[in-house]
Design a protein around this motif. Structure first.
Motif, PDB file in Angstrom:
ATOM      1  N   ASP A   1      14.761  44.595  25.582  1.00 11.14           N
ATOM      2  CA  ASP A   1      15.080  45.432  26.721  1.00 11.14           C
ATOM      3  C   ASP A   1      14.659  46.800  26.646  1.00 11.14           C
ATOM      4  OD1 ASP A   1      15.779  42.965  28.082  1.00 11.14           O
ATOM      5  OD2 ASP A   1      18.044  43.373  28.158  1.00 11.14           O
TER       6      ASP A   1
ATOM      7  N   SER B   1       8.635  49.949  31.932  1.00  6.11           N
ATOM      8  CA  SER B   1       8.708  49.613  33.218  1.00  6.11           C
ATOM      9  C   SER B   1       8.724  50.850  34.006  1.00  6.11           C
ATOM     10  CB  SER B   1       9.632  48.695  33.724  1.00  6.11           C
ATOM     11  OG  SER B   1       9.707  47.391  33.334  1.00  6.11           O
TER      12      SER B   1
ATOM     13  N   ASN C   1      12.355  48.076  29.623  1.00  9.66           N
ATOM     14  CA  ASN C   1      12.973  48.936  30.689  1.00  9.66           C
ATOM     15  C   ASN C   1      12.149  50.355  30.764  1.00  9.66           C
ATOM     16  OD1 ASN C   1      14.786  46.757  31.505  1.00  9.66           O
ATOM     17  ND2 ASN C   1      16.383  47.380  30.227  1.00  9.66           N
TER      18      ASN C   1
END
Length: 446
Positions: free
Chosen positions: A175, A182, A179
């Protein structure tokens, strides 16, 4: 900013079969900067000649085909030094100089010890008079807008790129990386890959300057429309260009002439559309009837989609405000995910060097966004702009062409995963596609 294509220039410099080089690309994509930077790094000096700024240079090519005489005259008039093997000679803005283009033949045949690299409008070079073009006597290289990998380097996120390039198996991305990557991709959708808007963001962190830079590029392209030799085509080119966001906002993105103008017919607008393709401003993606090799043999020439050369230019042309960046994943899904599709397309062209196709069927309706030829395999590709990856088209495609499909690929905001023969690649890993496909094919033992 770093451009990965510089590695191709090094290969050109070191090749024993080197010919004069023509660097192609759309306006303001960074051709001149790249050649000057390459010369600065890998040669003793650079001799730069711009035929738009110094039109008198053209007369040396008009009056002689003797390479040594041409170079002596250029050195005398400019004060620049040129040494065989040691100097990178750059001819810039050559698109309107038939005699300069023609001279490349003589550099190739009679003076291969001189390293010559040229830049100019992609359209002007493409439309050069046949009598002036040195067929078989030049090398070509095309520079595209910055890829997402190059954007990460430009923003100082080399560590993120190093992580992506170091992924050697198909397991979920943690993650902490997922994240952050992204968010970086959202910003790339805002700036696009044209060097000046990227520079305005990375250097100034000023989104208004970024937006202005994009608008200026769009306006410059629109002024270029008037350069069509037939002025009657100018309004048609403009109407097609401005219709592209509307075309891509449709559920079925197949290009329709009636969206350009009510009652418009193909034969009236074909020349204008081809002008935009030749200029490199748009990509024309044909519908394919079957996943066979060579992919071009199965084109349906009557059905195609149009995309822009850069996702940032599409966002600017569509008048999407940069503020959309802050609205969770809205930038990925806006106007039917068209920004995401455009991003995937330009990335695939960077990766594989050829323009993909798409596949569709009606009654009932199915569509696979892109088909890519990878060596002798056709890879069907589905693009999902969010985490919702439900859809029947990839399954239908597999059902119809089972013997021809080794692997299916889906880009989305879901994590990296291989589900039987469907490889889900996070959008921010698109530049690692080829390696991931290789790993997947080995895992399913195709």
């Amino acid at each position: 900013m770093e451009r990965l294509i510089i590695n191709k220039l090094i290969e050109w410099k070191e090749s024993k079969y080197r010919k004069p080089l023509i660097l192609k690309g759309i306006r303001q994509v960074g051709k001149t900067w790249l050649l000057k930077e390459f010369g600065k790094r890998y040669y003793e000096n650079v001799a730069y000649f711009n035929f738009d700024e110094n039109k008198d240079y053209k007369q040396f090519f008009e009056s002689s085909k003797d390479v040594k005489r041409i170079l002596d005259n250029l050195m005398l008039v400019s004060g620049q030094k040129i040494k065989a093997e040691k100097t990178l000679i750059i001819f810039d803005e050559i698109q309107d100089c038939p005699d300069v283009l023609n001279s490349l033949k003589y550099f190739c045949e009679n003076a291969p010890e001189y390293h010559v690299a040229c830049a100019g409008s992609l359209l002007g070079i493409a439309l050069a008079k046949p009598s002036s073009f040195p067929v078989g006597k030049v090398d070509f290289l095309e520079i595209n807008p910055l890829s997402f990998s190059e954007f990460l380097m430009a923003t100082g996120d080399d560590n993120l790129l190093e992580y992506l390039n170091g992924v050697n198996d198909i397991n979920p991305i943690p993650d902490a990386f997922f994240n952050l990557l992204s968010e970086k991709l959202k910003m790339y959708f805002v700036t696009g890959g044209m060097p000046e808007p990227v520079l305005m963001w990375t250097k100034e962190k000023d989104i208004a300057l970024t937006q202005t830079a994009l608008s200026n590029i769009v306006n410059a392209y629109e002024r270029d429309f008037a350069k069509h030799p037939d002025l009657k085509e100018y309004p048609k080119i403009s109407m097609i260009w401005n219709s592209i966001p509307s075309q891509l906002a449709k559920e079925n993105k197949k290009f329709l002439y009636k969206v350009v103008k009510e009652g418009a017919r193909a034969r009236e607008y074909e020349d204008a559309l081809q002008w935009l393709v030749n200029a490199g401003l748009i990509y024309k993606i044909y519908r394919s009837s079957a996943p066979k090799v060579p992919v071009s043999a199965y084109d349906d020439l009557a059905a195609f989609k149009l995309y822009l050369s850069d996702v940032g230019l599409l966002r600017s042309l569509a008048n999407l405000s940069p503020s959309i960046f802050g609205e969770e994943n809205k930038i990925f899904v806006e106007f039917k995910g068209s920004l995401t599709e455009n991003f995937v397309l330009q990335s695939l062209i960077n990766l594989y060097g050829n323009v993909p196709r798409y596949w569709s069927q009606i009654n009932p309706s199915y569509e696979v966004d892109f088909l890519v030829q990878r060596e002798n395999d056709i890879i069907p590709i589905e693009v999902k702009a969010d985490k919702n990856v439900s859809g029947k088209s990839l399954n239908k495609f597999k059902e119809l062409f089972n013997e021809d499909v080794k692997l299916r690929v889906r880009y989305s905001l879901k994590n990296l995963k291989l589900d039987n023969d469907v490889l889900n690649i996070p959008l921010f890993m698109i530049d690692q596609t080829d390696k991931l496909i290789e790993i997947a094919l080995n895992e399913i033992k195709v």
